[in-house]
Design an enzyme around this catalytic site. Structure first.
Site, PDB file in Angstrom:
ATOM      1  N   SER A 117       0.840  -1.191   0.000  1.00 21.76           N
ATOM      2  CA  SER A 117       0.000   0.000   0.000  1.00 21.76           C
ATOM      3  C   SER A 117       0.886   1.257   0.000  1.00 21.76           C
ATOM      4  O   SER A 117       1.731   1.412  -0.871  1.00 21.76           O
ATOM      5  CB  SER A 117      -0.965  -0.049   1.193  1.00 21.76           C
ATOM      6  OG  SER A 117      -2.032   0.855   1.032  1.00 21.76           O
ATOM      7  N   ASP A 141      -0.219  -4.894  -3.547  1.00 18.01           N
ATOM      8  CA  ASP A 141      -1.579  -4.382  -3.662  1.00 18.01           C
ATOM      9  C   ASP A 141      -1.660  -2.857  -3.722  1.00 18.01           C
ATOM     10  O   ASP A 141      -2.465  -2.238  -3.017  1.00 18.01           O
ATOM     11  CB  ASP A 141      -2.477  -4.922  -2.537  1.00 18.01           C
ATOM     12  CG  ASP A 141      -3.928  -5.040  -3.019  1.00 18.01           C
ATOM     13  OD1 ASP A 141      -4.160  -5.797  -3.970  1.00 18.01           O
ATOM     14  OD2 ASP A 141      -4.809  -4.346  -2.474  1.00 18.01           O
ATOM     15  N   HIS A 286      -6.736  -6.483   0.795  1.00 14.05           N
ATOM     16  CA  HIS A 286      -5.647  -5.516   0.630  1.00 14.05           C
ATOM     17  C   HIS A 286      -4.417  -5.862   1.464  1.00 14.05           C
ATOM     18  O   HIS A 286      -3.287  -5.744   0.992  1.00 14.05           O
ATOM     19  CB  HIS A 286      -6.175  -4.128   1.015  1.00 14.05           C
ATOM     20  CG  HIS A 286      -5.207  -3.014   0.821  1.00 14.05           C
ATOM     21  ND1 HIS A 286      -4.550  -2.790  -0.370  1.00 14.05           N
ATOM     22  CD2 HIS A 286      -4.785  -2.038   1.678  1.00 14.05           C
ATOM     23  CE1 HIS A 286      -3.771  -1.725  -0.253  1.00 14.05           C
ATOM     24  NE2 HIS A 286      -3.885  -1.253   0.975  1.00 14.05           N
TER      25      HIS A 286
END
Length: 305
Positions: A117, A141, A286
Site C-alpha cells: 500500500s 496491492d 488488501h
C-alpha cells in the site's frame, strides 16, 4: 523479551518454526526526528519491509517468520515508534527520503524491498532514487493513482473515532465492529502493537493518521479541504509514482489480492507500463501480509539471494 515481542513465540509455533531474535533499532534524522525499525535474526537483513498507512512494522511479523531469513521491517514516519511529521506529508517520495539513510545504515547489501500500500509507493520511490539499496522490488496491492474507494472509506471511518480510549479492549471491539483485524485474537494483537497507553492512562493509536482523520471528521471544512487536497495529491503522485517505477532498475513484482485495492484494470495498466515486471494474483484482500503471510513469505524467499 519486551512486551512488543510477546506474541512472536506463539506465531512461530503456529508455523512450526523457531522465533528468531528480534531487536528494535533507531536512526536519528537531521531535524531531530527518528526512524524506528525491527531487525529479525542475527545476520544482516536480505529483505526490507515497508508497511501501509495506519499500520506498523509488526504487520510483517508472520510473513517474516515464514520467510525464514534475516529481515528488516521499518516503522514509516508517522507510524509505530517513528516520529510524526509536523507537515503530515506522508507520500511515497517524502517517506523514501526520510528512510533512505536508515536503510543504508541497517543493511549491508542490496535488499529484496517489499512495500504494501503506502509502503509500496515509498518502496518504488526508494528503489528509483537509491538503486544500490535494492536487489528486487516487490509492490503489494498498490499501483500509482488507484482509487481505493470502498475499503479505504471504511478504514478512514474506523480511524475517525475519538483520539483516545479508556482501554485497548474498546479498540478491539471497535475493530471487530468494522470487520477489521480478523479473529478476536488477531485483532487484540494488532491493537496492542498499534496503540500506546499515555501517562494519564488513556489509550491512543500510535500512528498520526488516526489523529488526522479525527480532526477531519470533527470539522466539515477540514474534511472538504482534506478531500480536495487528497484528490490533487493523488493526481500529482499518480504521474510521479509511474515515473518512479519506470526508473527502477531492479526486477519488479506486483502482488495483488483478488479482493484488494488493485483491480484487474489497474493490473493491466501496470503491465502495459512495465512490461518486464511480473504480476501475481493471490486470494486475499488488501493486507496480503496479514491474510496470506505464509504464501507471501515464501514468494519473497524465492527472490532472496
Amino acid at each position: 523479551m519486551t512486551d512488543e515481542f510477546q506474541f512472536l513465540p506463539a506465531q512461530a509455533a503456529d508455523l512450526g518454526v523457531a522465533a528468531p531474535p528480534v531487536r528494535r533499532l533507531t536512526h536519528p534524522l537531521p531535524d531531530g526526528r527518528t526512524v524506528s525499525a525491527l531487525a529479525y535474526g542475527d545476520a544482516p537483513p536480505v529483505a526490507t519491509f515497508l508497511h501501509g498507512a495506519g499500520l506498523n512494522a509488526h504487520t510483517w511479523d508472520t510473513t517474516i517468520l515464514a520467510l525464514g531469513l534475516p529481515a528488516l521491517a521499518i516503522d514509516l514516519p508517522g507510524h509505530g515508534d517513528s516520529s510524526w511529521r509536523t507537515d503530515a506529508a506522508y507520500t511515497g517520495p517524502v517517506l523514501a527520503d526520510d528512510i533512505a539513510a536508515a536503510v543504508a545504515e541497517w543493511t549491508s547489501g542490496p535488499q529484496v524491498l517489499v512495500g504494501q500500500s503506502l509502503g509500496g509507493l515509498a518502496a518504488a520511490a526508494l528503489a528509483a532514487r537509491h538503486p544500490e539499496l535494492v536487489r528486487e522490488l516487490v509492490v503489494v496491492d498498490i499501483t500509482p493513482g488507484i482509487d481505493p474507494s470502498g475499503d479505504a472509506s471504511q478504514i478512514r471511518a474506523f480511524f475517525a473515532g475519538p483520539t483516545d480510549w479508556a482501554s485497548r479492549e474498546e479498540l478491539v471491539e471497535r475493530a471487530l465492529s468494522f470487520r477489521l483485524g480478523g479473529s478476536p485474537e488477531a485483532a487484540a494483537r494488532g491493537v496492542f502493537l498499534n496503540s500506546r497507553v499515555r501517562e494519564d492512562g488513556r489509550v491512543e493509536w500510535k500512528h498520526h493518521f488516526a489523529h488526522l482523520a479525527n480532526a477531519a471528521a470533527g470539522d466539515p471544512a477540514i474534511a472538504a479541504a482534506a478531500s480536495a487536497q487528497q484528490d490533487a495529491v493523488r493526481d500529482v503522485l499518480s504521474a510521479a509514482g509511474w515515473d518512479d517505477l519506470a526508473a527502477v532498475t531492479a526486477p519488479i513484482t506486483l502482488i495483488r489480492g483478488d479482493r484488494g485495492f488493485v483491480t484487474p484494470a489497474d493490473a493491466e495498466e501496470f503491465s502495459r507500463r512495465l512490461p518486464a515486471a511480473s504480476v501475481v494474483e493471490v486470494a486475499s484482500g488488501h493486507n496480503v501480509q496479514e491474510e496470506q503471510p505464509v504464501d507471501l513469505g515464501r514468494r519473497i524467499a524465492a527472490l532472496a539471494p
